[in-house]
Enzyme design. Structure first.
Site, PDB file in Angstrom:
ATOM      1  N   GLN A 122     -53.440 -45.027 -16.191  1.00  0.00           N
ATOM      2  CA  GLN A 122     -53.345 -43.840 -17.037  1.00  0.00           C
ATOM      3  C   GLN A 122     -52.852 -44.229 -18.416  1.00  0.00           C
ATOM      4  O   GLN A 122     -51.984 -45.085 -18.551  1.00  0.00           O
ATOM      5  CB  GLN A 122     -52.374 -42.845 -16.400  1.00  0.00           C
ATOM      6  N   GLY A 123     -53.411 -43.629 -19.446  1.00  0.00           N
ATOM      7  CA  GLY A 123     -52.955 -43.868 -20.815  1.00  0.00           C
ATOM      8  C   GLY A 123     -52.630 -42.541 -21.481  1.00  0.00           C
ATOM      9  O   GLY A 123     -53.383 -42.042 -22.324  1.00  0.00           O
ATOM     10  N   SER A 125     -48.793 -41.332 -21.924  1.00  0.00           N
ATOM     11  CA  SER A 125     -47.519 -41.416 -22.646  1.00  0.00           C
ATOM     12  C   SER A 125     -47.584 -42.404 -23.806  1.00  0.00           C
ATOM     13  O   SER A 125     -48.326 -43.383 -23.761  1.00  0.00           O
ATOM     14  CB  SER A 125     -46.406 -41.876 -21.691  1.00  0.00           C
ATOM     15  N   SER A 157     -48.895 -47.424 -15.575  1.00  0.00           N
ATOM     16  CA  SER A 157     -48.747 -48.199 -14.338  1.00  0.00           C
ATOM     17  C   SER A 157     -50.005 -49.005 -14.068  1.00  0.00           C
ATOM     18  O   SER A 157     -51.106 -48.471 -14.169  1.00  0.00           O
ATOM     19  CB  SER A 157     -48.497 -47.271 -13.148  1.00  0.00           C
ATOM     20  N   GLU A 240     -54.947 -30.463  -6.780  1.00  0.00           N
ATOM     21  CA  GLU A 240     -53.791 -31.001  -6.063  1.00  0.00           C
ATOM     22  C   GLU A 240     -53.340 -30.060  -4.955  1.00  0.00           C
ATOM     23  O   GLU A 240     -53.008 -28.918  -5.187  1.00  0.00           O
ATOM     24  CB  GLU A 240     -52.658 -31.217  -7.074  1.00  0.00           C
ATOM     25  N   GLU A 355     -35.689 -32.529 -15.734  1.00  0.00           N
ATOM     26  CA  GLU A 355     -35.250 -31.453 -16.641  1.00  0.00           C
ATOM     27  C   GLU A 355     -36.446 -30.636 -17.136  1.00  0.00           C
ATOM     28  O   GLU A 355     -36.394 -29.404 -17.174  1.00  0.00           O
ATOM     29  CB  GLU A 355     -34.478 -32.039 -17.828  1.00  0.00           C
TER      30      GLU A 355
END
Lengths: 373, 329
Positions: A122-123, A125, A157, A240, A355
């Site tokens: 995944q790209g 962040s 990752s 999901e 959070e």
């Protein structure tokens, strides 16, 4: 058609017993790639891959009850973690392509993901884009029939062993926030890409930074339309059902039982009963969510289960260190409890911090007003 | 028919009672008269509540423990007297004495509840009861109130209901061992505690939406949001554990006792967490006697005591075999 749930379960159990690898998954590098791909391929050949995928794309389209039975048996058989190097492909990129991809994109990529031929990463962040994903700045400029990409991604990752990346870019330079983004298939061996693995506090290099220096990606790799990337990125939410995490949740329950069996400290006995009850509650919540999701759209309750799991995993990991101590062989060994304990610190950070999750739940489930972050 | 959880139909059926519950048991009644529910046994019996899970041939409604658990969760929301739980349980253990069971189901004999302790029993809101159901680790035993000795009023104010002590009575008129009735006891207590957790979550969220400070609703502050989210997770865990446990019992699953013991541990902690946070979110108002918040906290303590305490609930869970690694479905 007429196979009963019990028969399905028995078949799953027999196959898993005969096919689960006997050695633990390597933590990083090419070995972890080979291991994850071999396991995916094996499941595919056994007819167990793509359980949650639609039949039209080679999936098994299993019912939720079948999915539950499979992942319960999966955990029971100590099968490799479902959150391995194939996870992004099978559980995120694949479903996104199913929801938003063109026929060409689907027919090229989906079989490769399913058969265990490719790793996806995944790209999303970036160094300055953590919880606030819509602030991302890595840009793609349209030049002819290509996008020219410059910028940097982080916390990707398995990027060091991946073939493809689901890359979220700002393709409209005048846009802000959720607008003007594009979801792009990026081939990881394209010239201009540099991958730098990042070691985690748990030891292995699980993540990587990815740098893009004039990386040219064909426009035909855009998924779901140019400047429509936010919608594409969000499309998997409806897919999901939470069953993919069920194996992890049940494994967590098994770990609690191992701790209960090993514990001789009376002072910890009560803590362990709370963990036992909470692991059972987690399972009850997941079943409820999974069954509900089959009959209609589910809201953000999934984030509650995700958060509940994350914090329970941390409490279980902490209890295991308390019970065995820092110098015990099963704490110090490779894949040991020490690794699990440290690794659990990522549970409340990765995929949206606890959070931010709490804000989302408060606003979307409970209806509290938005405020400053 | 869900194999894991209560169905939508079962939820709807119990929600049809929300109107009478609202009319008969507004929480505010307890500010004026903590013993108000003693007079409501006949009206509750009229609605079939004491025999909801008993077969029709036994004078019941013929539904299952799933509906019963959902009903008692609603009772928890309204802080209905624990005597109603005692009546439902007493009707079950008195099944061998049809006339007695019938009088309980019909609300002709009101029932109070007590917990056995080291010195005798503690009675909770049982001042006007004709029968007293004594809960203990060994199970449940039903006595006529006049058979109790050394009965003494301990307090009428502190825990929002009358607490009395009495000597441990002998020769019950009906009794059942924990192996048979234990799960029913724990399920109904867990249900009421789950209702308390849910009601206090709603109360807190409702207040956070309307109470303004610094010109905005306090619910827009992250500190309040995060409290509310934690409360919501406690409710989700307690509700789903309860539903799973009730369905496990109704379906005769091998791990039903584990599920019930687990649901009780989760529900006790949820009720304590949420009733405490609800007071905190209400600020000074939450600390005042005129606010409902303290009533929920106090009732959570009474119910926890009737269950044998959180320690006892954990011990009961420890006694059960693990569910993980076995067939789950």
């Amino acid at each position: 058609m007429s196979e009963s749930l019990d028969e399905f379960r028995a078949r799953a159990r027999a196959w898993l017993q005969a096919n689960v690898p006997h050695h633990a998954a390597p933590m990083e590098g090419p070995e972890s790639r080979d291991y994850a791909l071999a396991w995916q391929k094996r499941q595919y050949e056994g007819g167990w891959a793509g359980l949650t995928w639609p039949q039209a794309y080679g999936g098994r389209e299993a019912s939720v009850l079948q999915q539950i039975a499979w992942f319960e048996e999966y955990a029971r058989a100590n099968a490799p973690s479902t959150h391995n190097a194939c996870f992004v492909g099978t559980n995120h990129a694949g479903p996104t392509l199913i929801a938003c991809g063109t026929d060409e994109q689907k027919s090229f990529h989906l079989p490769r993901i399913m058969k265990g031929e490719v790793i996806w990463c995944q790209g999303f962040s970036e160094p300055n884009t953590g919880s606030d994903l819509a602030s991302l700045r890595t840009k793609g400029v349209v030049e002819g029939d290509e996008l020219v990409v410059n910028g940097q991604k982080i916390w990707s990752s398995y990027a060091d062993i991946a073939d493809y990346q689901e890359l979220l870019l700002r393709t409209d330079p005048d846009s802000a926030r959720h607008h003007g983004l594009s979801w792009v298939i990026c081939k990881m061996d394209t010239p201009g890409i540099t991958v730098r693995p990042i070691k985690t506090m748990a030891g292995p290099a699980k993540f990587a930074e990815v740098f893009y220096d004039n990386v040219r990606i064909p426009l035909s790799n855009v998924v779901g339309g140019l400047n429509n990337g936010w919608k594409t990125a969000m499309s998997t939410l409806g897919f999901e059902r939470g069953t993919a995490s069920l194996a992890l949740q049940i494994s967590l329950g098994q770990r609690v039982e191992e701790l209960i069996a090993a514990n001789k400290d009376v002072a910890l006995a009560e803590t362990l009963m709370d963990l036992r009850a909470d692991a059972a509650a987690l399972r009850a919540m997941s079943y409820q969510f999974a069954v509900k999701s089959e009959t209609g759209p589910v809201g953000s309750e999934g984030s509650m289960i995700r958060l509940y799991f994350a914090e329970l995993a941390q409490r279980v990991a902490k209890a295991s260190i308390e019970i065995f101590g820092i110098a015990a062989p099963n704490v110090l060994e490779e894949h040991g409890l020490g690794f699990d304990y440290f690794d659990a610190y990522s549970e409340t950070i990765a995929g949206g911090t606890a959070e931010i999750q709490r804000n989302i739940i408060a606003e979307r489930v409970l209806g509290l007003p938005r405020g400053s972050r | 028919m869900s194999i894991f959880h209560a169905t939508a139909e079962q939820h709807e059926l119990i929600e049809s009672f929300s109107r009478p519950l609202e009319e008969m048991f507004p929480v505010a009644r307890l500010h004026k008269n903590y013993a108000a529910d003693a007079a409501q046994f006949p009206a509750a019996a009229e609605l079939g509540w004491f025999g909801i899970a008993l077969p029709e041939e036994a004078g019941g409604i013929g539904l299952s423990v799933v509906e019963e658990a959902l009903l008692f969760a609603s009772f928890g929301r309204h802080l209905v007297t624990p005597g109603f739980m005692a009546a439902a349980l007493a009707a079950k253990i008195a099944a061998g004495d049809a006339a007695l069971a019938q009088q309980i189901i019909a609300g002709e004999l009101s029932v109070g509840v007590a917990r056995q302790n080291a010195d005798g029993i503690t009675l909770c809101d049982a001042q006007n009861a004709a029968l007293v159901l004594v809960l203990s680790e060994q199970g449940a035993a039903l006595h006529r109130a006049e058979a109790l000795t050394q009965r003494k009023l301990l307090d009428e104010a502190q825990w929002g209901m009358a607490l009395e002590s009495a000597a441990l009575p002998g020769n019950p008129i009906a009794q059942e061992g924990a192996d048979v009735i234990g799960a029913d006891i724990n399920l109904l207590i867990a249900a009421q505690l789950t209702g308390i957790a849910a009601a206090t979550l709603e109360m807190a969220v409702g207040y956070a939406q309307i109470r303004q400070q610094f010109g905005v609703p306090i619910g827009s502050f992250q500190a309040i949001k995060h409290y509310c989210t934690d409360m919501a997770m406690q409710v989700q865990a307690a509700k789903d554990s309860l539903s799973f446990a009730a369905v496990s019992m109704a379906g005769g699953r091998a791990d039903a006792r584990f599920q019930v013991a687990s649901a009780l541990v989760v529900a006790i902690r949820a009720a304590f967490f949420n009733t405490g946070r609800n007071i905190q979110i209400h600020g000074g108002m939450g600390f005042s006697a005129e606010c409902d918040a303290h009533l929920f906290l106090k009732r959570a303590h009474v119910l926890e005591t009737l269950a044998g305490g959180l320690k006892g609930a954990r011990a009961a869970l420890r006694a059960e075999a693990s569910i993980f690694g076995q067939d789950a479905a």
